[in-house]
Design an enzyme around this catalytic site. Sequence first.
Site, PDB file in Angstrom:
ATOM      1  N   HIS A 126      -0.694   0.928   4.414  1.00  0.00           N
ATOM      2  CA  HIS A 126      -2.052   0.843   3.855  1.00  0.00           C
ATOM      3  C   HIS A 126      -2.821   2.150   4.030  1.00  0.00           C
ATOM      4  O   HIS A 126      -4.052   2.159   3.976  1.00  0.00           O
ATOM      5  CB  HIS A 126      -2.811  -0.337   4.473  1.00  0.00           C
ATOM      6  CG  HIS A 126      -2.206  -1.635   4.067  1.00  0.00           C
ATOM      7  ND1 HIS A 126      -2.453  -2.231   2.851  1.00  0.00           N
ATOM      8  CD2 HIS A 126      -1.282  -2.410   4.683  1.00  0.00           C
ATOM      9  CE1 HIS A 126      -1.739  -3.348   2.745  1.00  0.00           C
ATOM     10  NE2 HIS A 126      -1.013  -3.473   3.842  1.00  0.00           N
ATOM     11  N   SER A 152      -4.066  -4.460   7.370  1.00  0.00           N
ATOM     12  CA  SER A 152      -4.453  -4.760   5.994  1.00  0.00           C
ATOM     13  C   SER A 152      -5.538  -5.808   5.854  1.00  0.00           C
ATOM     14  O   SER A 152      -6.228  -5.836   4.852  1.00  0.00           O
ATOM     15  CB  SER A 152      -3.231  -5.198   5.199  1.00  0.00           C
ATOM     16  OG  SER A 152      -2.743  -6.423   5.695  1.00  0.00           O
ATOM     17  N   LYS A 157       1.628   0.963  -3.241  1.00  0.00           N
ATOM     18  CA  LYS A 157       0.188   0.728  -3.071  1.00  0.00           C
ATOM     19  C   LYS A 157      -0.562   2.009  -3.445  1.00  0.00           C
ATOM     20  O   LYS A 157      -0.846   2.217  -4.609  1.00  0.00           O
ATOM     21  CB  LYS A 157      -0.100   0.223  -1.660  1.00  0.00           C
ATOM     22  CG  LYS A 157       0.632  -1.112  -1.367  1.00  0.00           C
ATOM     23  CD  LYS A 157       0.286  -1.684  -0.012  1.00  0.00           C
ATOM     24  CE  LYS A 157       1.248  -2.745   0.479  1.00  0.00           C
ATOM     25  NZ  LYS A 157       1.226  -4.012  -0.227  1.00  0.00           N
TER      26      LYS A 157
HETATM   27  N1  PMP Z   1       3.909  -3.254   5.717  1.00  0.00           N
HETATM   28  C1  PMP Z   1       2.671  -3.746   5.554  1.00  0.00           C
HETATM   29  C2  PMP Z   1       1.676  -3.546   6.644  1.00  0.00           C
HETATM   30  C3  PMP Z   1       2.325  -4.424   4.372  1.00  0.00           C
HETATM   31  O1  PMP Z   1       1.097  -4.925   4.228  1.00  0.00           O
HETATM   32  C4  PMP Z   1       3.297  -4.566   3.352  1.00  0.00           C
HETATM   33  C5  PMP Z   1       3.022  -5.252   2.024  1.00  0.00           C
HETATM   34  N2  PMP Z   1       1.901  -5.918   1.836  1.00  0.00           N
HETATM   35  C6  PMP Z   1       4.572  -4.051   3.576  1.00  0.00           C
HETATM   36  C7  PMP Z   1       4.850  -3.398   4.763  1.00  0.00           C
HETATM   37  C8  PMP Z   1       5.631  -4.173   2.545  1.00  0.00           C
HETATM   38  O2  PMP Z   1       5.485  -3.176   1.576  1.00  0.00           O
HETATM   39  P1  PMP Z   1       5.999  -3.415   0.088  1.00  0.00           P
HETATM   40  O3  PMP Z   1       4.912  -4.153  -0.620  1.00  0.00           O
HETATM   41  O4  PMP Z   1       6.252  -2.060  -0.450  1.00  0.00           O
HETATM   42  O5  PMP Z   1       7.240  -4.237   0.196  1.00  0.00           O
END
Ligand code: PMP
Length: 423
Positions: A234, A206, A265
Site C-alpha cells: 500500500h 490498509s 495498486k
Molecule cells: N499485501 C497486502 C498488505 C495487501 O493488502 C494485498 C492485497 N490487498 C496483498 C499483499 C496482495 O497483493 P495483490 O493484490 O497484488 O495480490
Amino acid sequence: MTGSAPSAPLSVPPGSAPNNATYDPLFQAALDGLHADGSYRYFAELERRAGNFPQAFHHGAGRDVTVWCSNDYLGMGQHPLVQAAMHKALDETGAGAGGTRNISGTHHYHVELEKELAALHGKESALLFNSGYLSNWVTLGTIAGRLKDCVVLSDALNHASMIEGIRHSRAEKRIFRHNDLQDLERHLKELPPDVPKIIAFESVYSMDGDIAPIEEICDLADKYGAMTYLDEVHAVGMYGAQGGGIAQERGLEHRLTVIEGTLGKGFGVVGGYIAASRALCDFVRSFGSGFIFSTALPPMIAAGVLASVRHLRASATEREGQKRAVAYLRRRLDEAGLPYIDSPSHIVPVMVGDAKTCRALSDELLTRFGHYLQPINYPTVPRGTERLRLTPGPLHTEAQIDDLVAALATLWREKGLALRPAA
Ligand code: PMP
C-alpha cells in the site's frame, strides 16, 4: 486486516457414506452462515472506461458512479503511457508468456522489469510473481520453510497472504501486537540467539492507514539478528522520491532484507515482486514451488508495469495530486464533522461501527448519490469498527469530493449518526 472468517471444518453426516450429492449442501450451509452474520461478499459489477477514472458504470445501480474505494491509487491503470506500452507489447509479443519462467516463459520485458524494480528499491535483485499475494505466500513459505528452526515474528494485522505463507512454511510463528515494539522485543528476547528469525510486517496498513515504525523494527532486528520482511503493497508508487515506498521515503531500504510490493495498486496493473539480495531472490526463484510451476505474467503486462514504474520514478505529479486530494477530503470531512481516522497515509477510513448501517450507507450513496464505496465489514476489520474506506487520488476533483462529503453529511443527518465534536 484480520483475514478471512474462521470457520469450522465441514463434516459429512456421521455414519453416512458421502456421494456426489453430499457436498453442495455442506458448501451451501457454510455460505448461509456468511449470509446470517452479514459477511457474505457481494461483488459490484463495474465497467471501468479507459480515460474516465474515477468514473465507472455500475451495473447494479444502472448508472455512472464515482469510485472512491479503488486500489488503483494513482489512476495508473488508465494512464495513456501504460496503455500504449501494453498495446505495443501485445502487438509485438502476443497475448501470453507461453510458459513458466523456466520453460520458455521469460521474456525481455520480465527481465527489464525485474532490473527496474531492483533499481527502484536499491537492491541487487528482484523477482516477479503473478500477484502480490503470491509473492508473500511463496517468499515467506520458502524462506521460513527451508531455514531450519526458523521463527517468524508476524505483526498482528498482517495481510492474509503473509499469514498463509507463514502457515505454509510450517515454521514457528509468534504474533506481536500491532506496531508494538515492546511486544516484538519481548518475543525476540525469548527466542534462542542461534535460531533464524524473520520479522514480517507492512509499511502502510490498509484498513487504518497507519504506518509501521520501520526504523525501530530494523534496530530490533539488528540487535537480535533477525531478517526483516516488509510488505510495501500500500505504499509503492506513492511514497519516496521515486515511488519506492515508505522505506525509500525514510532512507531505510538498505536496512530491510526483503521489500515486497504489488504491481496492481499504485502501479495500476497486476503482479507482485520482491526486491532483495541476489542470493535471496535466486533462492526463492530456485526453491519456490509457487513461483517455479506457474505460467509467467503475459509480457504485455510486464511492459505496462515497466512503463508505469519508470513514469512514477521520474514524475511526482501523481503523488502530489494524491496528497492534495487526501488533504482536501480531510478538510471537508472535518468541516462536516464526519468521523474518520486521521491516518498519516492516503487511506481515509470513515468510521461507522455497525455492519448493517455500513451496508445501508454504501447502498444509498450508490443509488441516491452515485458514489461507489464498498462497505468494509467483519472479518476484514474487527466487529464494531465497520467503515467506509476512502482512497482519494490525483484524478478525483474537488467538486467530486465536495459532492461526496455533502452526500455523507446528508446520510449521517438522516440516520441520526454521531458526528465528531467540533475541533
Ligand atoms: N499485501 C497486502 C498488505 C495487501 O493488502 C494485498 C492485497 N490487498 C496483498 C499483499 C496482495 O497483493 P495483490 O493484490 O497484488 O495480490
